[in-house]
Design an enzyme around this catalytic site. Structure first.
Site, PDB file in Angstrom:
ATOM      1  N   LYS A  66       1.015  -1.655  -0.178  1.00  0.00           N
ATOM      2  CA  LYS A  66       0.039   0.163  -0.108  1.00  0.00           C
ATOM      3  C   LYS A  66       1.576   1.585  -0.212  1.00  0.00           C
ATOM      4  CE  LYS A  66      -4.214  -1.496   2.544  1.00  0.00           C
ATOM      5  NZ  LYS A  66      -5.110  -1.814   3.482  1.00  0.00           N
ATOM      6  N   ASN A  87      -4.998   2.224  -1.377  1.00  0.00           N
ATOM      7  CA  ASN A  87      -5.104   0.389  -1.902  1.00  0.00           C
ATOM      8  C   ASN A  87      -6.382   0.230  -2.758  1.00  0.00           C
ATOM      9  OD1 ASN A  87      -7.661   1.907  -1.707  1.00  0.00           O
ATOM     10  ND2 ASN A  87      -8.742   0.409   0.456  1.00  0.00           N
ATOM     11  N   ASP A 102     -10.193   2.312   2.282  1.00  0.00           N
ATOM     12  CA  ASP A 102     -10.497   2.189   4.243  1.00  0.00           C
ATOM     13  C   ASP A 102     -11.636   3.259   5.015  1.00  0.00           C
ATOM     14  OD1 ASP A 102      -9.433  -0.323   3.122  1.00  0.00           O
ATOM     15  OD2 ASP A 102      -7.171   0.436   3.862  1.00  0.00           O
ATOM     16  N   GLY A 130      -0.871   0.126  10.300  1.00  0.00           N
ATOM     17  CA  GLY A 130      -1.847   1.250   8.738  1.00  0.00           C
ATOM     18  C   GLY A 130      -3.422   1.571   8.668  1.00  0.00           C
ATOM     19  N   ARG A 152       0.732  -0.969  22.042  1.00  0.00           N
ATOM     20  CA  ARG A 152       2.042  -1.418  22.515  1.00  0.00           C
ATOM     21  C   ARG A 152       2.536  -0.397  22.953  1.00  0.00           C
ATOM     22  NH1 ARG A 152       2.824  -7.446  20.551  1.00  0.00           N
ATOM     23  NH2 ARG A 152       3.331  -5.818  18.973  1.00  0.00           N
ATOM     24  N   THR A 153       3.191  -0.118  21.672  1.00  0.00           N
ATOM     25  CA  THR A 153       4.689   0.304  20.867  1.00  0.00           C
ATOM     26  C   THR A 153       4.522   1.877  20.890  1.00  0.00           C
ATOM     27  OG1 THR A 153       5.037  -1.782  20.096  1.00  0.00           O
ATOM     28  CG2 THR A 153       6.381   0.568  19.428  1.00  0.00           C
ATOM     29  N   SER A 155       6.103   4.799  21.151  1.00  0.00           N
ATOM     30  CA  SER A 155       6.515   5.790  19.355  1.00  0.00           C
ATOM     31  C   SER A 155       5.973   5.331  18.553  1.00  0.00           C
ATOM     32  CB  SER A 155       7.924   5.402  18.908  1.00  0.00           C
ATOM     33  OG  SER A 155       8.017   4.323  18.442  1.00  0.00           O
ATOM     34  N   ARG A 156       5.183   4.374  18.400  1.00  0.00           N
ATOM     35  CA  ARG A 156       3.918   4.162  17.175  1.00  0.00           C
ATOM     36  C   ARG A 156       2.930   5.249  16.637  1.00  0.00           C
ATOM     37  NH1 ARG A 156       2.884  -1.238  14.143  1.00  0.00           N
ATOM     38  NH2 ARG A 156       3.366  -0.178  12.518  1.00  0.00           N
ATOM     39  N   ILE A 216     -12.055  -3.607  13.511  1.00  0.00           N
ATOM     40  CA  ILE A 216     -12.321  -3.501  12.824  1.00  0.00           C
ATOM     41  C   ILE A 216     -11.586  -4.884  11.860  1.00  0.00           C
ATOM     42  CG2 ILE A 216     -11.873  -1.154  12.105  1.00  0.00           C
ATOM     43  CD1 ILE A 216      -8.911  -2.414  10.889  1.00  0.00           C
TER      44      ILE A 216
HETATM   45  P1  NAP Z   1       0.371  -3.647  11.533  1.00  0.00           P
HETATM   46  O1  NAP Z   1       0.243  -2.407  10.590  1.00  0.00           O
HETATM   47  O2  NAP Z   1       0.318  -5.066  11.351  1.00  0.00           O
HETATM   48  O3  NAP Z   1      -0.455  -3.079  13.066  1.00  0.00           O
HETATM   49  C1  NAP Z   1      -0.396  -3.639  14.050  1.00  0.00           C
HETATM   50  C2  NAP Z   1      -1.187  -3.448  15.479  1.00  0.00           C
HETATM   51  O4  NAP Z   1      -1.623  -4.334  16.197  1.00  0.00           O
HETATM   52  C3  NAP Z   1      -0.017  -2.565  15.562  1.00  0.00           C
HETATM   53  O5  NAP Z   1      -0.816  -1.107  16.453  1.00  0.00           O
HETATM   54  C4  NAP Z   1       0.442  -3.384  16.868  1.00  0.00           C
HETATM   55  O6  NAP Z   1       1.100  -2.887  18.267  1.00  0.00           O
HETATM   56  C5  NAP Z   1      -0.931  -4.104  17.013  1.00  0.00           C
HETATM   57  N1  NAP Z   1      -0.875  -5.531  18.021  1.00  0.00           N
HETATM   58  C6  NAP Z   1       0.091  -6.673  17.300  1.00  0.00           C
HETATM   59  N2  NAP Z   1       0.289  -6.950  18.073  1.00  0.00           N
HETATM   60  C7  NAP Z   1      -0.384  -6.992  19.422  1.00  0.00           C
HETATM   61  C8  NAP Z   1      -0.519  -7.094  20.913  1.00  0.00           C
HETATM   62  N3  NAP Z   1      -0.403  -8.540  21.076  1.00  0.00           N
HETATM   63  N4  NAP Z   1      -1.140  -6.848  21.428  1.00  0.00           N
HETATM   64  C9  NAP Z   1      -1.244  -5.635  21.773  1.00  0.00           C
HETATM   65  N5  NAP Z   1      -1.412  -5.049  19.939  1.00  0.00           N
HETATM   66  C10 NAP Z   1      -0.390  -5.527  19.141  1.00  0.00           C
HETATM   67  O7  NAP Z   1      -1.493  -4.196  10.395  1.00  0.00           O
HETATM   68  P2  NAP Z   1      -2.884  -3.393  10.073  1.00  0.00           P
HETATM   69  O8  NAP Z   1      -2.798  -3.472   8.730  1.00  0.00           O
HETATM   70  O9  NAP Z   1      -2.737  -1.735  10.976  1.00  0.00           O
HETATM   71  O10 NAP Z   1      -3.905  -4.225  10.174  1.00  0.00           O
HETATM   72  C11 NAP Z   1      -4.729  -4.379  11.481  1.00  0.00           C
HETATM   73  C12 NAP Z   1      -5.767  -4.932  11.959  1.00  0.00           C
HETATM   74  O11 NAP Z   1      -6.426  -4.633  11.234  1.00  0.00           O
HETATM   75  C13 NAP Z   1      -5.561  -6.631  10.657  1.00  0.00           C
HETATM   76  O12 NAP Z   1      -6.138  -7.527  11.604  1.00  0.00           O
HETATM   77  C14 NAP Z   1      -6.368  -6.497   9.445  1.00  0.00           C
HETATM   78  O13 NAP Z   1      -6.175  -7.101   8.901  1.00  0.00           O
HETATM   79  C15 NAP Z   1      -7.324  -5.612  10.403  1.00  0.00           C
HETATM   80  N6  NAP Z   1      -8.073  -5.048   8.996  1.00  0.00           N
HETATM   81  C16 NAP Z   1      -9.369  -4.796   9.022  1.00  0.00           C
HETATM   82  C17 NAP Z   1     -10.141  -4.066   7.658  1.00  0.00           C
HETATM   83  C18 NAP Z   1     -10.555  -4.837   6.763  1.00  0.00           C
HETATM   84  O14 NAP Z   1     -11.866  -4.054   6.333  1.00  0.00           O
HETATM   85  N7  NAP Z   1     -11.973  -5.131   8.308  1.00  0.00           N
HETATM   86  C19 NAP Z   1      -8.951  -3.138   6.682  1.00  0.00           C
HETATM   87  C20 NAP Z   1      -7.114  -3.698   7.055  1.00  0.00           C
HETATM   88  C21 NAP Z   1      -7.052  -4.093   8.660  1.00  0.00           C
HETATM   89  P3  NAP Z   1       2.694  -2.439  17.493  1.00  0.00           P
HETATM   90  O15 NAP Z   1       3.340  -1.733  16.957  1.00  0.00           O
HETATM   91  O16 NAP Z   1       2.849  -1.717  19.288  1.00  0.00           O
HETATM   92  O17 NAP Z   1       2.724  -3.766  17.077  1.00  0.00           O
END
Ligand code: NAP
Length: 277
Positions: A66, A87, A102, A130, A152-153, A155-156, A216
């Site tokens: 993306k 996207n 999104d 993202g 959790r992090t 800084s992000r 989501i």
């Molecule tokens: P990403 O960029 O990898 O971000 C993941 C996030 O989850 C980060 O904030 C991460 O925290 C946190 N995280 C992961 N494991 C964790 C844990 N064990 N405890 C606490 N926090 C945790 O992923 P993304 O693209 O944002 O997607 C996130 C989710 O949204 C995915 O499940 C995806 O399938 C879903 N999604 C759904 C749609 C929809 O259309 N419904 C669209 C997009 C995404 P850290 O920064 O600390 O690692």
């Protein structure tokens, strides 16, 4: 000749987008196809460069492309500019455009399920990845007063709040009990609990009774967070609607008809999720 569109990612076999767009192509009896393309990062720029020659009218881009797509397109819509990710791709007069649907999908899903959600006042967003960027953009453009980003992090979370300065703030996980006590809308964007229905959930006790809880994540559809919220009698919104609604603007651009998110479409995707879980 059939109009061709695609979804491109790596991996891509899990994507439900082909099911959604093929459902609409059949519904409107359009001579078109929506293809799944597995393209590794090192081949993505060439893939985008060859779209017109391959006869594509456009397509979707998903993880991990993306942000790369954002840098490759010739023009971007406002949402893509704000979110920093693309996207949806389409051509207009031979120019390759990139958009981000999104944020639209997130807001349209809430509009459909909890129409008064924009009056929630204060939102708390779990996660700073993202997807959280799109959610925060949607919350800001739809007028939420205050948005707390919890991650959790730390800084992000800070980086995300800095990207959208003004009505946002960043916090660590430990701040949640206090933040929840005056939260009108709680949104989970973390993969916490994804695919693991037994995973530990937050204590939603401090949330006001009037709060809406949205997730989501849509695998599982009833995430641990949504289950916990429903048990407490809170209003809940699942993540599948966002996926379905974000597909609408792309389909309209490529095939010229604005489709609707119907219960038949939702049921078809749920059946597929249940079959392949
Ligand atoms: P990403 O960029 O990898 O971000 C993941 C996030 O989850 C980060 O904030 C991460 O925290 C946190 N995280 C992961 N494991 C964790 C844990 N064990 N405890 C606490 N926090 C945790 O992923 P993304 O693209 O944002 O997607 C996130 C989710 O949204 C995915 O499940 C995806 O399938 C879903 N999604 C759904 C749609 C929809 O259309 N419904 C669209 C997009 C995404 P850290 O920064 O600390 O690692």
């Amino acid at each position: 000749m059939a109009e061709r569109a695609f979804i491109c990612g790596h991996p891509i076999e899990h994507s439900r987008s082909p099911l959604i767009h093929t459902h609409w192509l059949r519904e409107f009896r359009i001579d078109g196809v929506y293809e799944r393309r597995d393209v590794p990062p090192e081949a993505f720029a060439d893939f985008v460069g060859a779209l017109a020659d391959e006869g594509y009218v456009g397509g979707n881009v998903t993880i991990p492309h993306k942000e790369h797509a954002y840098s490759l397109v010739q023009r971007r819509d406002d949402a893509a500019e704000a979110i920093g990710a693309v996207n949806t791709l389409w051509f207009d007069d031979g120019v390759l455009f990139g958009g981000n649907t999104d944020a639209y999908g997130f807001a349209a899903n809430l509009d459909a399920t909890e129409p008064a959600w924009t009056e929630s006042g204060t939102a708390t967003v779990l996660g700073a990845g993202g997807a959280a960027r799109a959610v925060v953009h949607a919350l800001l453009t739809r007028g939420l007063r205050e948005i707390r980003i919890v991650n959790r992090t730390l800084s992000r979370a800070r980086a995300l709040a800095d990207r959208f300065p003004g009505r946002t703030s960043h916090h660590g996980w430990e701040a949640l009990p206090e933040l929840l006590s005056d939260t009108g809308l709680l949104v989970n964007t973390t993969s916490l609990g994804m695919g693991d229905p037994t995973a530990a959930v937050l204590d939603l006790g401090p949330l006001p009774k009037s709060a809406i809880v949205a997730d989501i994540v849509y695998v599982p559809l009833q995430t641990p967070l949504l289950k916990e919220a429903a048990q407490r009698g809170l209003r809940t919104v699942d993540g599948l609607g966002m996926l379905l609604h974000q597909a609408v603007p792309g389909f309209e651009r490529w095939f010229g008809i604005r489709p609707e998110v119907t219960s038949a479409l939702r049921d078809a995707v749920i059946a597929d999720l249940q079959e392949k879980q």
